[in-house]
Design a protein around this motif. Structure first.
Motif, PDB file in Angstrom:
ATOM      1  N   GLU A  95      44.830  57.176  40.495  1.00 47.60           N
ATOM      2  CA  GLU A  95      46.347  57.238  41.112  1.00 47.60           C
ATOM      3  C   GLU A  95      46.668  55.882  41.865  1.00 47.60           C
ATOM      4  N   LYS A  96      45.621  55.354  42.425  1.00 43.25           N
ATOM      5  CA  LYS A  96      45.920  53.918  43.219  1.00 43.25           C
ATOM      6  C   LYS A  96      46.467  52.823  42.304  1.00 43.25           C
ATOM      7  N   THR A  97      45.591  52.608  41.356  1.00 47.94           N
ATOM      8  CA  THR A  97      46.105  51.735  40.440  1.00 47.94           C
ATOM      9  C   THR A  97      47.249  52.042  39.588  1.00 47.94           C
ATOM     10  N   ALA A  98      47.398  53.234  39.155  1.00 43.15           N
ATOM     11  CA  ALA A  98      48.938  53.555  38.675  1.00 43.15           C
ATOM     12  C   ALA A  98      49.991  53.296  39.729  1.00 43.15           C
ATOM     13  N   ILE A  99      49.980  53.730  41.019  1.00 35.25           N
ATOM     14  CA  ILE A  99      51.185  53.319  41.920  1.00 35.25           C
ATOM     15  C   ILE A  99      51.132  51.801  42.088  1.00 35.25           C
TER      16      ILE A  99
END
Length: 134
Positions: A95-99
């Motif tokens: 999720e961090k990379t996605a955001i």
């Protein structure tokens, strides 16, 4: 033309035919040293591979498209690829990379909009590469 046929096949749900056709288009663009074509087609292949669940191949094609789009200054493809990398990261549970990638893509779009004077119609033309900033 192969890129369009591949996209049409994907839209019609024939993902295997789409992959075959887009792979052919990618080979052709590479053979012609068409960096814009390689970048845009690699982006399409990467997104298709994501739809097929082929994450490692998707990541490879999307990263290729991102690198090339940055080298040639194609900000439209770059922002689109960043958003697709965000989708891939989300599919992989990162999720961090996605955001981070999503914000990076949106920032590129906003930078281009800020460069354009005039109304929304002019902004759309500029984003499509049809007019120069004022």
């Amino acid at each position: 033309i192969l890129n369009n046929i591949g996209q049409l096949a994907a839209d019609l749900g024939d993902l295997d035919k789409a992959a075959e056709t887009l792979d052919q288009a990618l080979k052709l663009h590479r053979a012609m040293s068409n960096r814009i074509g390689v970048s845009q087609t690699a982006a399409n292949v990467g997104l298709l591979y994501l739809r097929l669940g082929r994450h490692a191949e998707s990541k490879e094609r999307l990263n290729e498209a991102l690198d090339l789009s940055r080298q040639i200054g194609d900000r439209e493809t770059e922002s689109s690829v960043l958003c697709n990398i965000a989708l891939l990261a989300l599919a992989e549970g990162d999720e961090k990379t996605a955001i981070d990638r999503l914000y990076e893509g949106v920032d590129l779009i906003e930078q281009r909009r800020a460069m354009v004077g005039g109304g929304e119609g002019q902004q759309r033309q500029f984003l499509a590469g049809n007019i120069q900033p004022t």
